[in-house]
Design a protein around this motif. Structure first.
Motif, PDB file in Angstrom:
ATOM      1  N   GLU A 174     -33.648 -41.345 -99.641  1.00  0.00           N
ATOM      2  CA  GLU A 174     -34.299 -41.114 -98.363  1.00  0.00           C
ATOM      3  C   GLU A 174     -35.110 -39.823 -98.482  1.00  0.00           C
ATOM      4  OE1 GLU A 174     -34.407 -43.019 -95.866  1.00  0.00           O
ATOM      5  OE2 GLU A 174     -32.753 -44.433 -96.128  1.00  0.00           O
ATOM      6  N   GLN A 175     -36.398 -39.884 -98.173  1.00  0.00           N
ATOM      7  CA  GLN A 175     -37.274 -38.745 -98.408  1.00  0.00           C
ATOM      8  C   GLN A 175     -36.914 -37.534 -97.565  1.00  0.00           C
ATOM      9  OE1 GLN A 175     -39.565 -38.567-100.956  1.00  0.00           O
ATOM     10  NE2 GLN A 175     -38.386 -40.422-101.420  1.00  0.00           N
ATOM     11  N   LYS A 176     -36.343 -37.746 -96.398  1.00  0.00           N
ATOM     12  CA  LYS A 176     -35.990 -36.621 -95.539  1.00  0.00           C
ATOM     13  C   LYS A 176     -34.750 -35.906 -96.044  1.00  0.00           C
ATOM     14  CE  LYS A 176     -35.161 -35.336 -90.721  1.00  0.00           C
ATOM     15  NZ  LYS A 176     -35.045 -35.819 -89.323  1.00  0.00           N
ATOM     16  N   SER A 177     -33.720 -36.632 -96.388  1.00  0.00           N
ATOM     17  CA  SER A 177     -32.463 -36.001 -96.802  1.00  0.00           C
ATOM     18  C   SER A 177     -32.406 -35.707 -98.295  1.00  0.00           C
ATOM     19  CB  SER A 177     -31.283 -36.894 -96.437  1.00  0.00           C
ATOM     20  OG  SER A 177     -31.281 -38.082 -97.231  1.00  0.00           O
ATOM     21  N   ARG A 178     -33.074 -36.534 -99.113  1.00  0.00           N
ATOM     22  CA  ARG A 178     -33.034 -36.417-100.582  1.00  0.00           C
ATOM     23  C   ARG A 178     -31.598 -36.467-101.111  1.00  0.00           C
ATOM     24  NH1 ARG A 178     -38.018 -34.942-102.515  1.00  0.00           N
ATOM     25  NH2 ARG A 178     -39.494 -34.237-100.940  1.00  0.00           N
ATOM     26  N   ARG A 179     -30.765 -37.260-100.447  1.00  0.00           N
ATOM     27  CA  ARG A 179     -29.336 -37.315-100.766  1.00  0.00           C
ATOM     28  C   ARG A 179     -29.042 -38.245-101.933  1.00  0.00           C
ATOM     29  NH1 ARG A 179     -27.822 -39.089 -96.271  1.00  0.00           N
ATOM     30  NH2 ARG A 179     -27.139 -37.179 -95.219  1.00  0.00           N
ATOM     31  N   ILE A 180     -28.241 -37.737-102.886  1.00  0.00           N
ATOM     32  CA  ILE A 180     -27.666 -38.577-103.939  1.00  0.00           C
ATOM     33  C   ILE A 180     -26.156 -38.402-103.899  1.00  0.00           C
ATOM     34  CG2 ILE A 180     -29.704 -38.589-105.449  1.00  0.00           C
ATOM     35  CD1 ILE A 180     -26.776 -36.520-106.499  1.00  0.00           C
ATOM     36  N   TYR A 181     -25.438 -39.348-104.472  1.00  0.00           N
ATOM     37  CA  TYR A 181     -23.974 -39.318-104.492  1.00  0.00           C
ATOM     38  C   TYR A 181     -23.478 -39.196-105.927  1.00  0.00           C
ATOM     39  CZ  TYR A 181     -24.519 -41.102 -99.736  1.00  0.00           C
ATOM     40  OH  TYR A 181     -24.880 -41.265 -98.414  1.00  0.00           O
ATOM     41  N   LEU A 182     -22.456 -38.378-106.105  1.00  0.00           N
ATOM     42  CA  LEU A 182     -21.786 -38.256-107.395  1.00  0.00           C
ATOM     43  C   LEU A 182     -20.358 -38.755-107.234  1.00  0.00           C
ATOM     44  CD1 LEU A 182     -22.905 -34.634-108.462  1.00  0.00           C
ATOM     45  CD2 LEU A 182     -24.068 -36.818-108.936  1.00  0.00           C
ATOM     46  N   GLU A 183     -19.983 -39.757-108.025  1.00  0.00           N
ATOM     47  CA  GLU A 183     -18.622 -40.303-108.000  1.00  0.00           C
ATOM     48  C   GLU A 183     -17.939 -39.940-109.313  1.00  0.00           C
ATOM     49  OE1 GLU A 183     -18.663 -44.472-107.384  1.00  0.00           O
ATOM     50  OE2 GLU A 183     -19.810 -44.391-105.513  1.00  0.00           O
ATOM     51  N   SER A 184     -16.888 -39.155-109.228  1.00  0.00           N
ATOM     52  CA  SER A 184     -16.195 -38.716-110.440  1.00  0.00           C
ATOM     53  C   SER A 184     -15.102 -39.703-110.820  1.00  0.00           C
ATOM     54  CB  SER A 184     -15.590 -37.327-110.220  1.00  0.00           C
ATOM     55  OG  SER A 184     -14.633 -37.362-109.176  1.00  0.00           O
ATOM     56  N   HIS A 185     -15.071 -40.073-112.103  1.00  0.00           N
ATOM     57  CA  HIS A 185     -14.034 -40.929-112.669  1.00  0.00           C
ATOM     58  C   HIS A 185     -13.493 -40.256-113.931  1.00  0.00           C
ATOM     59  CE1 HIS A 185     -15.110 -44.251-109.944  1.00  0.00           C
ATOM     60  NE2 HIS A 185     -16.365 -43.877-110.141  1.00  0.00           N
ATOM     61  N   SER A 186     -12.467 -40.794-114.502  1.00  0.00           N
ATOM     62  CA  SER A 186     -11.791 -40.126-115.616  1.00  0.00           C
ATOM     63  C   SER A 186     -12.686 -39.947-116.837  1.00  0.00           C
ATOM     64  CB  SER A 186     -10.536 -40.898-116.003  1.00  0.00           C
ATOM     65  OG  SER A 186     -10.875 -42.230-116.409  1.00  0.00           O
ATOM     66  N   ASP A 187     -13.612 -40.863-117.052  1.00  0.00           N
ATOM     67  CA  ASP A 187     -14.464 -40.737-118.242  1.00  0.00           C
ATOM     68  C   ASP A 187     -15.950 -40.928-117.930  1.00  0.00           C
ATOM     69  OD1 ASP A 187     -14.412 -43.372-117.590  1.00  0.00           O
ATOM     70  OD2 ASP A 187     -13.794 -44.107-119.567  1.00  0.00           O
ATOM     71  N   SER A 188     -16.298 -40.940-116.657  1.00  0.00           N
ATOM     72  CA  SER A 188     -17.710 -41.126-116.316  1.00  0.00           C
ATOM     73  C   SER A 188     -18.024 -40.527-114.944  1.00  0.00           C
ATOM     74  CB  SER A 188     -18.081 -42.619-116.312  1.00  0.00           C
ATOM     75  OG  SER A 188     -17.425 -43.290-115.253  1.00  0.00           O
ATOM     76  N   LEU A 189     -19.276 -40.180-114.773  1.00  0.00           N
ATOM     77  CA  LEU A 189     -19.798 -39.729-113.486  1.00  0.00           C
ATOM     78  C   LEU A 189     -20.845 -40.745-113.051  1.00  0.00           C
ATOM     79  CD1 LEU A 189     -19.891 -37.403-111.339  1.00  0.00           C
ATOM     80  CD2 LEU A 189     -21.883 -36.528-112.591  1.00  0.00           C
ATOM     81  N   VAL A 190     -20.647 -41.342-111.897  1.00  0.00           N
ATOM     82  CA  VAL A 190     -21.604 -42.300-111.360  1.00  0.00           C
ATOM     83  C   VAL A 190     -22.553 -41.561-110.419  1.00  0.00           C
ATOM     84  CG1 VAL A 190     -21.928 -44.355-109.934  1.00  0.00           C
ATOM     85  CG2 VAL A 190     -20.031 -44.248-111.580  1.00  0.00           C
TER      86      VAL A 190
END
Length: 368
Positions: free
Chosen positions: A276-292
């Motif tokens: 979204e151009q206004k918020s520029r929000r991304i999500y980081l999901e932490s897992h035991s061997d990867s970051l989504v």
């Protein structure tokens, strides 16, 4: 005034001066550069009343004198001339003639008397101390992007500089992120009160200063000074109280995730294509061997990328403005970076791995 010099030498300094002059006042003397020839040197000065630039180059002086001329036009003229020596001569009616030696080319540029030019600040040499050019450039690069552009919060419109013991510290914040950099000081340096330096002069130093050797730096009551090679830059300070940045730095963060810096940066760039151009929000999901890393742009689409990492804590989802992560990553050079956090509602720390002399604090966004 009459002198000759190498075109490349004077062009380089006029180009530097052009970064300083006030382009918004195209008809005022603030758009002019001052030229003063005498004793085998040419002194070049430029100012916008807040930032001052001065440099000297060797020239062959036939007649000493001084004048100010429109910097933009002089820069364009010098760029257009062939390599080799150029001659600059001032007539009695304040017209500067510019021509290459042995070439049938001549320009005339109307000038303004040098005594009309604003006076410069002193050089504060008594307070000056030596500091590594590379160190200062690195500190600027790791903090400048975090300066606030909100003019109503002028106390955040610059980079805070202070001395703590044997460390020189630079800090910048816009209220949503904080950038911190420090470097050890060689020798005995008297303490000085922390000051706020406007970004313009620091940008010029970063672009113009070579990275080898030392420069001279000084902080006076109302101004900041940097001198290197034949150049001297000074700037007024922002007279305000900088926020207590130490309160923002987490004392302890429970989770630590290690990730390849290049892969993380590239993943952020790709996923940020659909935010979204206004918020520029991304999500980081932490897992035991990867970051989504994932994002969504309403009904247009979504993006998701999985990057390998080292992490032993609980799974958690964090939300950030992606630019606040990309800005510091662009300046880092280590192979890995560490993300340190406690939960989704508290600040994230971004550090090089192995740990260095800088770090970044980023405040989270709401998940939706």
């Amino acid at each position: 005034m009459k002198f000759t010099c190498e075109r490349e030498a004077i062009l380089h300094e006029i180009a530097n001066a052009y970064e300083i002059i006030s382009v918004r006042n195209s008809l005022s003397i603030l758009s002019n550069v001052l030229l003063e020839a005498g004793d085998g040197t040419l002194t070049i000065r430029a100012t916008d009343l807040k930032v001052n630039y001065e440099s000297t180059i060797p020239v062959e002086v036939m007649q000493p004198g001084s004048v100010t001329v429109f910097c933009d036009k002089l820069h364009g003229i010098l760029r257009s001339l062939p390599d080799g020596e150029v001659e600059l001569e001032l007539s009695e009616d304040t017209v500067l003639r510019i021509s290459p030696v042995f070439k049938n080319i001549r320009f005339q540029l109307k000038g303004i008397a040098a005594d009309k030019y604003p006076p410069f600040q002193g050089d504060a040499e008594e307070q000056a101390f030596a500091f590594g050019k590379q160190d200062l450039i690195e500190m600027i690069s790791h903090t400048l992007f975090a300066v606030s552009d909100d003019e109503t919060r002028y106390f955040m419109n610059g980079v805070f500089l202070e001395k703590q013991g044997s460390q020189m510290i630079m800090v910048a914040t816009d209220g949503r992120r904080l950038a911190y950099a420090s470097k050890a000081i060689d020798g005995d340096l008297a303490d000085f009160k922390g000051v706020i330096i406007p970004p313009k002069v620091l940008n010029v130093v970063r672009r113009q200063a070579p990275r080898e050797g030392e420069l001279r730096m000084a902080v006076s009551e109302r101004s900041f000074h940097v001198a290197f090679d034949s150049q001297h830059l000074s700037s007024n300070l922002i007279e305000a109280q900088f926020p207590n940045y130490q309160r923002v730095i987490p004392e302890r963060q429970e989770q630590r995730l290690l990730i390849d810096r290049g892969a993380f940066e590239e993943g952020l760039r790709r996923v940020s294509l659909l935010v979204e151009q206004k918020s520029r929000r991304i999500y980081l999901e932490s897992h035991s061997d990867s970051l989504v890393i994932r994002s969504s742009e309403g009904e247009i689409g979504a993006a998701r990328e999985e990057v390998a990492c080292e992490y032993e804590g609980p799974e958690i989802v964090l939300a950030f403005n992606f630019e606040y992560l990309l800005d510091p990553l662009r300046e880092m050079t280590t192979d890995q970076v560490a993300l340190e956090f406690t939960d989704s509602g508290k600040a994230l720390s971004l550090r090089p791995e192995p740990e260095g002399d800088f770090f970044h604090i980023v405040m989270p966004m709401q998940s939706s």
